[in-house]
Design an enzyme around this catalytic site. Structure first.
Site, mmCIF file in Angstrom:
data_model
loop_
_atom_site.group_PDB
_atom_site.id
_atom_site.type_symbol
_atom_site.label_atom_id
_atom_site.label_comp_id
_atom_site.label_asym_id
_atom_site.label_seq_id
_atom_site.Cartn_x
_atom_site.Cartn_y
_atom_site.Cartn_z
ATOM 1 N N CYS A 178 0.841 -1.201 0.000
ATOM 2 C CA CYS A 178 0.000 0.000 0.000
ATOM 3 C C CYS A 178 0.868 1.239 0.000
ATOM 4 C CB CYS A 178 -0.937 0.002 1.204
ATOM 5 S SG CYS A 178 -0.083 0.257 2.783
ATOM 6 N N CYS A 216 3.063 1.516 2.959
ATOM 7 C CA CYS A 216 4.271 0.688 2.826
ATOM 8 C C CYS A 216 5.349 1.444 2.047
ATOM 9 C CB CYS A 216 3.955 -0.612 2.097
ATOM 10 S SG CYS A 216 2.845 -1.729 2.946
ATOM 11 N N ASP A 252 16.750 22.998 -33.685
ATOM 12 C CA ASP A 252 17.986 23.030 -34.458
ATOM 13 C C ASP A 252 17.684 22.545 -35.877
ATOM 14 O OD1 ASP A 252 20.864 22.936 -34.992
ATOM 15 O OD2 ASP A 252 20.600 20.763 -34.892
ATOM 16 N N ASP A 289 20.510 17.983 -31.533
ATOM 17 C CA ASP A 289 21.182 16.691 -31.649
ATOM 18 C C ASP A 289 22.690 16.768 -31.473
ATOM 19 O OD1 ASP A 289 21.707 17.997 -34.142
ATOM 20 O OD2 ASP A 289 22.263 16.030 -34.948
ATOM 21 N N ASP A 313 24.234 22.147 -29.259
ATOM 22 C CA ASP A 313 22.881 22.355 -28.735
ATOM 23 C C ASP A 313 22.802 22.128 -27.227
ATOM 24 O OD1 ASP A 313 21.759 22.777 -31.330
ATOM 25 O OD2 ASP A 313 21.805 20.608 -31.640
#
Length: 630
Positions: free
Chosen positions: A13, A16, A425, A518, A522
Site C-alpha cells: 500500500c 508501505c 535546431d 542533436d 545544442d
C-alpha cells in the site's frame, strides 16, 4: 556516488511505500530514495564508501520488507511464487467467508445460537491464522518501529471485530442480555474484510502486471545466448560470457546480443525498428555499428563486440525507463506526505467515532460504536491515493518507450504538456545528409528534409506552439528550410550561445520553452530549456543533457510526446480526484453520519472492505486506459 534500482518485496500500500522510502532515506550514506509502489522498486542514490546494498537490505528487513540485492535471486520467479501463494489464500479465504456467511444468515443450520457462534469463531480463527496472518505480523513490525500502513488498519479492524465477537459468543447473553440489550457477533465481518482485502490485492497484482509491459518488452529483446568464435570454431555461450573484443556470429532471424561493429566482407540487413521505430531494414557493411536487441533479417555475418552487459544502448534504454518509472512527479511528493500521516489519522478518526457513539448513546450504544469504528478503519484506504500517480506514470512512460520516446523522469513527462514555444535546431534535427537513394530532392547540396518534418511542424503549430528555427548555416539555406516546413521565426549563422540566449529570452517572456537538438552545440540550450529533447542519432552529450530522447528520425514523436504528457497528467488528476473523493464520502458514511439525519443506515465493515478493495483496483484499471489512447 552510485545510483541503482532495487526490487522491494512486501510492499502492499501507499503507507508501505512511504515507510520504505523514509527508512531508506534515513539510512546513513543514502543521498536520495524514490519508491515506486506499482513496480515494487526503489531507486536509491547512495555513497558506496559509506553504505552498501547489503546494509540497505538489512535496514529494510528491520521493518518487514525485503530489498533484493543478490544477482542470483530471480525477482520474477519470487513474484510469481508470491502471486500463486496469494491466489491460494484468496481461494481458501473465500471458502471460509462463504461458509461463515451462510451460517450467519441461516442458510446452514448447525444447532443452538451458542454452537452456531462457536462454529463461526473456529472458521474465522482459521481464516485469520492462515489467510490473514501476514496482516498481523506486518502490523506488529510497524508498531515496533512506530510506523503504520494498510496492514495496521486491517489488523485493527479484523482484530477488534473478532475479539468483540468472541466475547459475545461466551458472555454476550450474560452481559448484554441481562441488561435487555440486543447483541450480535461479527465473525462474518472479520472474515469478509480479510477476503475482500486479499481479493483486491490479487486484482491489483493482475492489473499492475500490464503497467510494466514496456520494460518486459525491452528486456525480451536481449537474447540469452550468442555464437562466439573461439579458436576458429563457433561455440554457443550465454551472453554474460561475452567480453569486449570477442568475435560473434549472427544468422538470419537471430537477435544481436551486444553492441559492436561488422567485420569482413559480410553484408546483412538488420531490423532496427525496436530501437529506432524505423520499419525498413538497414543494410550493414564492414565497420558499421550494430546494436543489441536488433534482428538480422538477411545474411550471416560476424562482428566485433564493443559494448557488453549493462553498457549496451539497449541496457541503457532499459535503465532509463526503469529510473523514469521510479521517479516522482511533483504532485506525488504531496501524496507521499499525506500517506505518511494517513493511517494514524484514520485510527484517530475511528477512535473519535467510537467515543462519539458512546457519548451519544451511552453504554447501550457500545456494539454500534465498535461496528462504526471498525467500518472507518476498513474503508479508509491510502492505497488508491498511493497508486493514483505512479500507475499512470508507469503506463505513460512505458507507452512512450513503445513509441521509441525515452523520457528521463516523471517531471519531464509532466512538463512537456506545458510547452508553448519550441526552439528547433536545423542540421541533424530537421534535416539529414543527402544520400543517392533519397526519395526527396535535396534542399541544399552540407542535406534533405527528414521524413514528416513539414507535417510535424504543422502539428506543433496547430497545438498552439510557436516554433523557432535556429542554425549556424547561411541565411539563404535556413530561410529555404523554414519556408519548406512552414516555420515563421528563424535565425541563421548563430552560435551555441545564441541558441541559449533565445531560450532565456522566451522564458523571460513567460513562455514554457522546449529545445530540440542533436549536437554538442545544442547542449547549452538543452540544459537551459524547460524541456529538452534530443534526437537518438545525435551526440552522446546531447542525449545526456536531454530529458527526452527520440530514438530514430521520426519527428512525429515530438507531438506524440506532448499528447502523451497531456493524457498522463489528466489521468493522474482523475485518479487523485476519485481517490480523495472516495475517502471524503465514505468515511462519514462508515462512521454512521446518516443517523444524524434520521436514516438508520451505514456502510458495514463487510461492505467497507469491498469498497476499499474496489477503490484500489479502479485506480489501476483507469490508468491502464492510457494504453488504449492514440
Amino acid at each position: 556516488m552510485e545510483k541503482k534500482t532495487f526490487a522491494v518485496l512486501g510492499m502492499m500500500c501507499a503507507g508501505c511505500a512511504a515507510n520504505v522510502e523514509k527508512r531508506l532515506s534515513q539510512t546513513e550514506g543514502v543521498v536520495s530514495a524514490s519508491v515506486n509502489l506499482p513496480a515494487r522498486t526503489a531507486l536509491v542514490e547512495y555513497d558506496g564508501q559509506t553504505t552498501s546494498p547489503q546494509l540497505l537490505k538489512e535496514s529494510l528487513a528491520a521493518i518487514g520488507y525485503d530489498l533484493v540485492v543478490e544477482e542470483d535471486r530471480n525477482v520474477e520467479a519470487i513474484e510469481r511464487q508470491a502471486y500463486k501463494s496469494l491466489r491460494n489464500k484468496v481461494i481458501l479465504s473465500w471458502f471460509f467467508a462463504l461458509l461463515v456467511m451462510a451460517i450467519s444468515m441461516g442458510y446452514i443450520k448447525i444447532g443452538t445460537r451458542d454452537i452456531t457462534n462457536q462454529t463461526m469463531l473456529i472458521l474465522s480463527l482459521l481464516n485469520i491464522l492462515y489467510c490473514g496472518r501476514q496482516f498481523y505480523v506486518n502490523a506488529v513490525r510497524q508498531l515496533l518501529h512506530a510506523t503504520a500502513n494498510m496492514d495496521t488498519l486491517v489488523a485493527l479492524s479484523t482484530g477488534i471485530s473478532f475479539l468483540f465477537s468472541t466475547f459475545n459468543t461466551f458472555w454476550g447473553e450474560r452481559y448484554w442480555g441481562s441488561q435487555g440489550i440486543e447483541w450480535h457477533t461479527w465473525f462474518d465481518a472479520s472474515v469478509m474484510i480479510i477476503t475482500f482485502v486479499l481479493t483486491g490485492r490479487l486484482m491489483e497484482e493482475r492489473a499492475k502486471h500490464g503497467t510494466a509491459s514496456a520494460i518486459r518488452a525491452l528486456m525480451g529483446l536481449t537474447p540469452k545466448t550468442a555464437h562466439l568464435i573461439d579458436t576458429g570454431e563457433v561455440v554457443e555461450v550465454p551472453i554474460s560470457a561475452i567480453q569486449p573484443g570477442d568475435t560473434i556470429e549472427v544468422r538470419p532471424g537471430e537477435k544481436i546480443p551486444v553492441d559492436g561493429r561488422v567485420l569482413g566482407d559480410g553484408i546483412a540487413r538488420i531490423d532496427e525498428s525496436a530501437m529506432t521505430g524505423e520499419s525498413v531494414a538497414v543494410e550493414k557493411h564492414a565497420g558499421d555499428k550494430v546494436l543489441a536487441g536488433t534482428i538480422v533479417r538477411e545474411g550471416t555475418f560476424r562482428f566485433k563486440a564493443e559494448e557488453v552487459g549493462q553498457k549496451t544502448i539497449l541496457a541503457n534504454m532499459i535503465r532509463m525507463v526503469q529510473e523514469a518509472q521510479g521517479s516522482k512527479a511533483p504532485v506525488q511528493r504531496i501524496v507521499d506526505q499525506v500517506a505518511l500521516v494517513f493511517v494514524p489519522a484514520v485510527a484517530a478518526i475511528a477512535l473519535l467515532t467510537f467515543l462519539v457513539w458512546i457519548l451519544v448513546g451511552g453504554h447501550a450504544a457500545l456494539p454500534q460504536a465498535i461496528l462504526s469504528a471498525v467500518s472507518v478503519l476498513v474503508i479508509a484506504c491510502p492505497c488508491a491515493m498511493g497508486l493514483a500517480t505512479p500507475t499512470a506514470l508507469m503506463v505513460g512512460i512505458g507507452k512512450a518507450a513503445e513509441k521509441n520516446i525515452l523520457i528521463k523522469d516523471a517531471t519531464a513527462l509532466e512538463e512537456i504538456r506545458k510547452v508553448d514555444a519550441m526552439v528547433v535546431d536545423k542540421t541533424g534535427t530537421l534535416t539529414q545528409p543527402t544520400t543517392p537513394t533519397s526519395p526527396t530532392p535535396p534542399t541544399t547540396p552540407t542535406e534533405t528534409l527528414k521524413p514528416h518534418a513539414q507535417e510535424t511542424m504543422q502539428q506543433l503549430q496547430d497545438m498552439g506552439i510557436e516554433v523557432y528555427l535556429m542554425s549556424g548555416d547561411k541565411e539563404e539555406r535556413v530561410a529555404h528550410i523554414a519556408q519548406e516546413v512552414g516555420i515563421k521565426h528563424y535565425r541563421s549563422q548563430v552560435l551555441p550561445q545564441d541558441k541559449d540566449n533565445l531560450v532565456r529570452e522566451l522564458q523571460r517572456q513567460g513562455r514554457h520553452v522546449a529545445m530540440v537538438g542533436d549536437g554538442i552545440n545544442d547542449s547549452q540550450a538543452l540544459a537551459t530549456a524547460d524541456v529538452s529533447i534530443a534526437m537518438g542519432k545525435g551526440t552522446d552529450v546531447a542525449m545526456d543533457v536531454a530529458q527526452v530522447t527520440l530514438m530514430g528520425n521520426d519527428l512525429r514523436r515530438i507531438p506524440d510526446a506532448i499528447r502523451l504528457s497531456t493524457q498522463t497528467v489528466n489521468m493522474i488528476h482523475q485518479n487523485l480526484f476519485w481517490a480523495f473523493i472516495y475517502n471524503i464520502v465514505c468515511i462519514p458514511l462508515a462512521a454512521g453520519l446518516p443517523y444524524l439525519i434520521g436514516l438508520h443506515w451505514q456502510i458495514t465493515p463487510m461492505w467497507a472492505s469491498a469498497l476499499m478493495a474496489f477503490s484500489s483496483v479502479s485506480v489501476v484499471l483507469n490508468s491502464l486506459r492510457l494504453k488504449l489512447k492514440n
